[in-house]
Design an enzyme around this catalytic site. Structure first.
Site, PDB file in Angstrom:
ATOM      1  N   ASP A   1      -6.356  13.065 -25.193  1.00 14.59           N
ATOM      2  CA  ASP A   1      -6.579  11.814 -24.973  1.00 14.59           C
ATOM      3  C   ASP A   1      -5.913  10.792 -25.840  1.00 14.59           C
ATOM      4  O   ASP A   1      -6.335  10.553 -26.858  1.00 14.59           O
ATOM      5  CB  ASP A   1      -7.965  11.202 -24.808  1.00 14.59           C
ATOM      6  CG  ASP A   1      -8.246   9.890 -24.220  1.00 14.59           C
ATOM      7  OD1 ASP A   1      -7.204   8.960 -24.558  1.00 14.59           O
ATOM      8  OD2 ASP A   1      -9.307   9.224 -23.841  1.00 14.59           O
TER       9      ASP A   1
ATOM     10  N   LYS B   1      -2.007  -0.342 -25.309  1.00 17.01           N
ATOM     11  CA  LYS B   1      -2.484  -0.440 -26.530  1.00 17.01           C
ATOM     12  C   LYS B   1      -0.886  -0.607 -27.526  1.00 17.01           C
ATOM     13  O   LYS B   1       0.037  -1.326 -27.227  1.00 17.01           O
ATOM     14  CB  LYS B   1      -3.106   0.748 -26.862  1.00 17.01           C
ATOM     15  CG  LYS B   1      -4.543   0.847 -26.265  1.00 17.01           C
ATOM     16  CD  LYS B   1      -5.378   2.012 -26.647  1.00 17.01           C
ATOM     17  CE  LYS B   1      -6.973   1.641 -26.187  1.00 17.01           C
ATOM     18  NZ  LYS B   1      -7.202   2.256 -24.811  1.00 17.01           N
TER      19      LYS B   1
ATOM     20  N   GLU C   1      -0.258   4.904  -0.586  1.00 17.08           N
ATOM     21  CA  GLU C   1      -1.008   6.094  -0.904  1.00 17.08           C
ATOM     22  C   GLU C   1      -0.180   7.392  -0.914  1.00 17.08           C
ATOM     23  O   GLU C   1       0.450   7.480   0.161  1.00 17.08           O
ATOM     24  CB  GLU C   1      -2.368   6.300   0.025  1.00 17.08           C
ATOM     25  CG  GLU C   1      -3.482   5.435  -0.232  1.00 17.08           C
ATOM     26  CD  GLU C   1      -3.428   4.232   0.646  1.00 17.08           C
ATOM     27  OE1 GLU C   1      -2.552   3.659   1.056  1.00 17.08           O
ATOM     28  OE2 GLU C   1      -4.726   3.938   0.865  1.00 17.08           O
TER      29      GLU C   1
ATOM     30  N   ARG D   1      -1.650  -3.277 -18.687  1.00 12.61           N
ATOM     31  CA  ARG D   1      -2.998  -2.429 -18.488  1.00 12.61           C
ATOM     32  C   ARG D   1      -2.924  -1.376 -17.728  1.00 12.61           C
ATOM     33  O   ARG D   1      -2.465  -1.579 -16.262  1.00 12.61           O
ATOM     34  CB  ARG D   1      -4.196  -3.531 -18.241  1.00 12.61           C
ATOM     35  CG  ARG D   1      -4.432  -4.386 -19.061  1.00 12.61           C
ATOM     36  CD  ARG D   1      -5.927  -4.831 -19.071  1.00 12.61           C
ATOM     37  NE  ARG D   1      -6.896  -3.986 -19.744  1.00 12.61           N
ATOM     38  CZ  ARG D   1      -7.429  -3.900 -20.871  1.00 12.61           C
ATOM     39  NH1 ARG D   1      -6.757  -4.863 -21.743  1.00 12.61           N
ATOM     40  NH2 ARG D   1      -8.129  -3.076 -21.382  1.00 12.61           N
TER      41      ARG D   1
ATOM     42  N   THR E   1      -3.674   5.076 -22.137  1.00 13.22           N
ATOM     43  CA  THR E   1      -3.631   3.930 -21.313  1.00 13.22           C
ATOM     44  C   THR E   1      -2.213   3.299 -22.032  1.00 13.22           C
ATOM     45  O   THR E   1      -1.762   3.830 -23.066  1.00 13.22           O
ATOM     46  CB  THR E   1      -4.526   2.853 -22.080  1.00 13.22           C
ATOM     47  OG1 THR E   1      -4.790   3.140 -23.357  1.00 13.22           O
ATOM     48  CG2 THR E   1      -6.047   2.953 -21.481  1.00 13.22           C
TER      49      THR E   1
ATOM     50  N   TYR F   1       0.908  -1.162  -0.100  1.00 13.47           N
ATOM     51  CA  TYR F   1       0.054  -0.014  -0.025  1.00 13.47           C
ATOM     52  C   TYR F   1       0.834   1.151   0.050  1.00 13.47           C
ATOM     53  O   TYR F   1       1.791   1.434   0.758  1.00 13.47           O
ATOM     54  CB  TYR F   1      -0.857  -0.029   1.207  1.00 13.47           C
ATOM     55  CG  TYR F   1      -2.331  -0.352   1.187  1.00 13.47           C
ATOM     56  CD1 TYR F   1      -2.942   0.351  -0.019  1.00 13.47           C
ATOM     57  CD2 TYR F   1      -2.806  -1.529   1.355  1.00 13.47           C
ATOM     58  CE1 TYR F   1      -4.287   0.236  -0.333  1.00 13.47           C
ATOM     59  CE2 TYR F   1      -4.336  -1.647   0.926  1.00 13.47           C
ATOM     60  CZ  TYR F   1      -4.953  -1.011   0.159  1.00 13.47           C
ATOM     61  OH  TYR F   1      -6.250  -1.091  -0.037  1.00 13.47           O
TER      62      TYR F   1
HETATM   63  N1  DSN Z   1     -12.166   0.147 -25.397  1.00  5.36           N
HETATM   64  C1  DSN Z   1     -10.952   0.971 -25.989  1.00  5.36           C
HETATM   65  C2  DSN Z   1     -11.042   0.752 -27.409  1.00  5.36           C
HETATM   66  O1  DSN Z   1     -11.291  -0.448 -27.704  1.00  5.36           O
HETATM   67  O2  DSN Z   1     -10.810   1.574 -28.161  1.00  5.36           O
HETATM   68  C3  DSN Z   1     -10.898   2.512 -25.589  1.00  5.36           C
HETATM   69  O3  DSN Z   1     -10.952   2.558 -24.179  1.00  5.36           O
END
Ligand code: DSN
Length: 420
Positions: A207, A236, A63, A242, A233, A61
């Site tokens: 984003d 990708k 924080e 993730r 994120t 933990y």
């Molecule tokens: N779910 C993702 C996508 O497939 O683009 C975006 O959050």
């Protein structure tokens, strides 16, 4: 370097203790290896990242932030977070980085928290035209708690219509403007967004979830110099674990950090933070730059191949890792195409196209991405093959067994997670 034995994932122990779950994990690995993974938001994260994810850092933990934690015993995990922050700042040329968001949606909630109050106006791309749920969908917190106005693409070019973005900005005077999408295959002109944001005194939030890996690999231009804040994120094209991340200008650092903790998250997932640090190291290499460039070349080859087969690439092609395809000429819906491809061991998703006449759960399009197949080592010739396989599976529902066999032969030559 310690010479202690690493206490990491032990398959035999898991298999003995919980055969049900271990079989499921192995089954998912077999699924990944046995088909074509073309979901544009997925990739195959590296064994080094998986090792960090499966480590004892999961126990802690912590924080707060490095050297400012609520709990004791954080000196070791502090080092991982400090290294990760420095790597992110260097790789992206950012003033500030926060590696704690549990996901892209968590990062985005924090951005609203840092820059807006409930009821404020936010201008973002409409979900139906390629935006994201967290950019103002009425079923998401963003649409429920904020006055979100959607901008669209030009119906002819299918590119972002900057005249309309500017008109909407002048009319609604948003507190924040969002650039970024989940199904937009083209480069985004961040400079133009900056000019519009400056004209109306708005925060510019990019984003970058879908394309940040291409930015890291220097395959496409970066939004960092133009945006006040960039969220993304890490799993990708970037190929990390993730999770989410936020970059910002120095003047927004405090607001961003406070919005992640304590506003909307508790303890950070320190194993994930360490895994993000590992992936940032991987993304800083020449190998990763070559990978990112090949991802784009592959997407362009796939787009051209599919166009020849009468699957129309929205906007005429792609500059990134993803291709959005209009299936009108085939007479097949996105939903049916997704199902048929699934049977043929080609994993992709149905997707609305701009001004789609069908509801989103049926949709007139499909979306494909080349991040995972490029990680497997595939190049342009394989993209030609994949285009034909997709087109056959989409156009002929009786072909799926034959296509599945060809898919198996192809992926056997480019194995995902090759056995040592
Ligand atoms: N779910 C993702 C996508 O497939 O683009 C975006 O959050």
């Amino acid at each position: 370097m310690s010479n202690e034995i690493f206490w990491g994932p032990d398959w035999s122990e898991l298999a003995e203790m919980d055969p049900e779950i271990s079989q499921i994990i192995l089954g998912e690995l077999a699924r990944l290896r046995g088909g074509l993974q073309l979901i544009a938001s997925e990739n195959f994260t590296s064994p080094a990242v998986l090792a960090a994810l499966g480590s004892t850092l999961s126990n802690k933990y912590a924080e707060g932030y490095p050297n400012r934690r609520y709990y004791g015993g954080c000196a070791v995990v502090d080092e991982a977070e400090i290294i990760g922050i420095e790597r992110a700042k260097k790789l992206f040329g950012a003033d500030h980085a926060n590696l704690q968001p549990h996901s892209g949606a968590s990062a985005n909630i924090a951005i609203y928290g840092a820059f807006c109050k409930p009821g404020d106006t936010v201008l973002a791309m409409s979900l139906a035209q390629g935006g994201h749920l967290t950019h103002g969908s009425p079923v998401n917190f963003s649409g429920m708690w904020f006055n979100t106005i959607g901008y669209n693409v030009d119906p002819d070019t299918e590119l972002i219509d900057f005249n309309s973005v500017r008109d909407l900005a002048l009319k609604h005077k948003p507190k924040m403007i969002v650039a970024g999408a989940t199904a937009y295959p083209r480069l985004i002109d961040f400079k133009k967004f900056r000019e519009i944001a400056d004209e109306v005194g708005a925060i510019l939030w990019v984003d970058a979830a879908h394309f940040i890996g291409l930015v890291a690999g220097k395959a496409i231009p970066s939004p960092v110099e133009y945006a006040d804040v960039v969220s993304f994120t890490t799993h990708k094209v970037l190929r990390g674990p993730r999770g989410g991340m936020i970059l910002s200008k120095a003047e927004h650092a405090k607001a961003v950090d406070k919005a992640i903790f304590p506003m909307m998250q508790g303890g950070p997932l320190m194993h994930a933070v360490a895994a993000k640090a590992v992936s940032l190291k991987e993304a800083s290499t020449v190998e990763f730059q070559n990978y990112a460039k090949q991802v784009v070349l592959n997407a362009q080859a796939l787009s051209a191949g599919l166009e020849k087969e009468d699957l129309r690439p929205v906007s005429g092609g792609t500059d990134t890792h993803l291709v959005l395809l209009d299936l009108a000429k085939t007479g097949v819906t996105g939903k049916a195409a997704e199902g048929q491809c699934d049977e043929a061991k080609i994993t992709l998703n149905k997707n609305p196209i701009p001004n789609d006449p069908l509801p989103p759960m049926t949709a007139s399009g499909i979306r494909v991405g080349t991040a995972a197949v490029t990680t497997q080592g595939m190049k342009e010739p394989q993209m030609q093959e994949i285009a034909k396989l997709i087109a056959t599976a989409v156009k002929d529902p009786n072909s799926t067994e034959v296509v599945a066999k060809e898919v198996a032969e192809l992926v056997a030559k480019f194995p995902a997670y090759p056995r040592p």
